[in-house]
Design a protein around this motif. Sequence first.
Motif, PDB file in Angstrom:
ATOM      1  N   SER A   9      -7.485   2.883  82.818  1.00 48.15           N
ATOM      2  CA  SER A   9      -6.070   3.030  83.153  1.00 48.15           C
ATOM      3  C   SER A   9      -5.142   2.521  82.056  1.00 48.15           C
ATOM      4  N   GLY A  10      -5.669   1.770  81.093  1.00 53.11           N
ATOM      5  CA  GLY A  10      -4.838   1.282  79.997  1.00 53.11           C
ATOM      6  C   GLY A  10      -4.779   2.214  78.804  1.00 53.11           C
ATOM      7  N   VAL A  11      -5.547   3.302  78.862  1.00 52.28           N
ATOM      8  CA  VAL A  11      -5.629   4.226  77.724  1.00 52.28           C
ATOM      9  C   VAL A  11      -4.290   4.893  77.425  1.00 52.28           C
ATOM     10  N   GLU A  12      -3.576   5.259  78.461  1.00 52.51           N
ATOM     11  CA  GLU A  12      -2.319   5.998  78.282  1.00 52.51           C
ATOM     12  C   GLU A  12      -1.331   5.228  77.408  1.00 52.51           C
ATOM     13  N   LYS A  13      -1.202   3.928  77.622  1.00 51.27           N
ATOM     14  CA  LYS A  13      -0.245   3.146  76.835  1.00 51.27           C
ATOM     15  C   LYS A  13      -0.723   2.972  75.394  1.00 51.27           C
TER      16      LYS A  13
END
Length: 218
Positions: free
Chosen positions: A161-165
């Motif tokens: 879930s942290g990939v987008e940022k």
Amino acid sequence: MSTILCIETASTNCSVAIGVNGKLLALKEDYDSSYSHAERLHNFIKEILAENDLELSDLDAIAVSKGPGSYTGLRIGVSAAKGLCFSLDLPLISVATLTSLANQVENKGTIIPMMDARRMEVYTAVFDKDKNQIEDTSAKILDAESYKEYLDEQVVYFIGSGVEKFKKICEHPNARYIEDKLPSSSQMVSLATIKHKKSDFEDVAYFEPYYLKDFMMG
């Protein structure tokens, strides 16, 4: 023969799986954008057992994702797992959340799972191509130079879930982004089975989730 119920609640994904002898027998999960664990987890457990003609008495162990991740989600999952272990007199197995997330990557290469932790911060660790953890789990504030030492040497797979940022600030040609993936109990099965064979169990009375940071809502 081992039949293990796996519970994953470290993110918005409420996920329950049954593993038999290290193989995934059944999976029930909900990639809801809201935290619905309190309402759905126990129903998922009842349903997945009934759908596979199993009783609680057929289980040999309970495995739970231990974190890091959502404080509320982890608390709900661990409470449910401990309650089942107490009532059924079963061993409790903990599985590191980032390890099971890294195991979703089939490609050979360095793997960096990331779970969103607020603003530009993520819960993260680093794994080699054989899924061995080579950098400690930490809460890391991302910038454009993050993980440059790995990216300059080889292709690196980022997942979670942290990939987008991170994708927004890192344009390194060796970065590969696996988006829209959350920790899943399906990946816990093989990891929990290895621990079961070694009798690598937690103390049910004293086990607590690995929150990594102090409580924040979400």
